[in-house]
Design an enzyme around this catalytic site. Structure first.
Site, PDB file in Angstrom:
ATOM      1  N   SER A 159     -29.665  68.384 -31.277  1.00  0.00           N
ATOM      2  CA  SER A 159     -30.225  67.270 -30.512  1.00  0.00           C
ATOM      3  C   SER A 159     -31.706  67.079 -30.866  1.00  0.00           C
ATOM      4  CB  SER A 159     -30.014  67.502 -29.013  1.00  0.00           C
ATOM      5  OG  SER A 159     -30.286  66.330 -28.272  1.00  0.00           O
ATOM      6  N   ASP A 243     -19.384  63.648 -27.842  1.00  0.00           N
ATOM      7  CA  ASP A 243     -20.773  63.725 -27.365  1.00  0.00           C
ATOM      8  C   ASP A 243     -21.028  62.621 -26.351  1.00  0.00           C
ATOM      9  OD1 ASP A 243     -23.591  63.711 -27.062  1.00  0.00           O
ATOM     10  OD2 ASP A 243     -23.856  64.534 -29.072  1.00  0.00           O
ATOM     11  N   HIS A 275     -21.841  67.213 -26.256  1.00  0.00           N
ATOM     12  CA  HIS A 275     -23.216  67.357 -26.726  1.00  0.00           C
ATOM     13  C   HIS A 275     -23.658  68.814 -26.796  1.00  0.00           C
ATOM     14  CE1 HIS A 275     -27.151  65.884 -27.779  1.00  0.00           C
ATOM     15  NE2 HIS A 275     -27.714  66.598 -26.816  1.00  0.00           N
TER      16      HIS A 275
END
Length: 320
Positions: A159, A243, A275
């Protein structure tokens, strides 16, 4: 009718103004979340709780900010790679220790976990410019250690950490052997358009058709899409197709940008990956995918030239 249209225009303008004010005033709080609501900023436990052999490391960024990190060394010592891990935007490095514990078991590696400024026991306040300095300080520290193979430093970013890692690898191709990216966004500008759909016409980076007049007020744009194509080291893209925060299309766009100039890359999808749990839901296939990539690009004697390919194998075997 005219009055209604005027009211509609004024209402839309008011919403845009409110959105712009929110971006200016609270953007750091939206991008950086050192303290998860309901939890303390302090580490809830250390690697010792998971019986990991670790060292507290204190660093100074180039602007003098004091940083904290954990260097977790494989025990017993192994001649494996050292993973420089950059975390997501929320919480602290302690929240990633179970992932790191399994990673060390599966990959036979050392792990260096950095607390960004303003996170955990690091001083300061987070910002894009500051975190890049933090990451550089961490990499510089690793390259000076005598107890690791400095030719086998691998950057792993998930991320926000992927955006951090991309910048560091682009800036230090001689110090990093490869890059692992997991569920990373194209830019914070594009994410702002997702978080605030009513502003999408005014902000964005990849595919935005509007005037983008709000881009200039974003202090941490993290334009990974502009960085990724300049990286000359091998890259492994790990994409969770479920995600719920970063659209999987962002990873596809990053990959497409990469292969324009870099054929030493690989893109692997995990159908059930969300995610934060792609590593968990991906199971054995997730770890074997990384191991195959490291075997190819980060061996003790670096050889090989794996062509870039999209992995569309869904039955559990990652292609070599």
């Amino acid at each position: 009718m005219v009055s209604f249209l005027k009211a509609l225009v004024y209402g839309a303008g008011g919403v845009a103004v409110v959105g712009m004010v929110a971006l200016v005033a609270f953007q750091e709080r939206l991008v950086y979340v050192p303290v998860v609501p309901g939890l303390a900023r302090a580490y809830p436990f250390t690697p010792a709780r998971l019986r990991l052999d670790y060292e507290d490391v204190f660093l100074r960024a180039s602007d003098g900010v004091r940083l904290h990190a954990w260097f977790i060394k494989h025990s017993p010592p192994k001649p494996g790679p050292t993973i420089l891990f950059f975390q997501e935007n929320a919480g602290n490095i302690a929240h990633r220790l179970e992932f790191v514990r399994i990673m060390m078991q599966r990959l036979q590696c050392n792990v260096f976990m950095l607390s960004y400024r303003g996170y955990g026991e690091s001083d300061g306040h987070p910002s894009q410019h500051g975190i890049i300095m933090d990451a550089q300080a961490a990499l510089n520290h690793l390259t000076q250690r005598k107890d690791i193979d400095t030719s086998r430093i691998v950057v792993f970013g998930r991320s926000l950490g992927g955006a951090v890692g991309a910048v560091i690898v682009k800036n230090n191709p001689d110090k990093v052997s490869s890059l692992l990216l997991e569920n990373t966004f194209t830019s914070i500008l594009d994410m702002a358009g997702i978080m605030f759909p009513f502003l999408r016409w005014f902000i964005g980076c990849s595919g935005s058709k509007g005037p983008k007049i709000l881009n200039c007020i974003v202090r941490s744009p993290w334009r990974t899409i502009d960085i990724i194509g300049k990286i000359k080291r091998p890259i492994l893209f790990l994409s969770g197709l479920q995600d719920e925060l970063v659209p999987p299309s962002h990873m596809q766009m990053l990959y497409s940008k990469t292969v324009e100039n870099n054929w030493d890359c690989r893109f692997v999808e995990f159908p059930n990956g969300m995610h934060m749990d792609t590593w968990f839901s991906g199971g054995d296939r997730y770890w074997r995918t990384i191991q195959l990539f490291l075997d190819q690009y980060v061996p003790e004697i670096k050889e090989g030239n794996l062509n870039c390919q999209v992995d569309d194998d869904k039955d559990g075997d990652a292609a070599g």
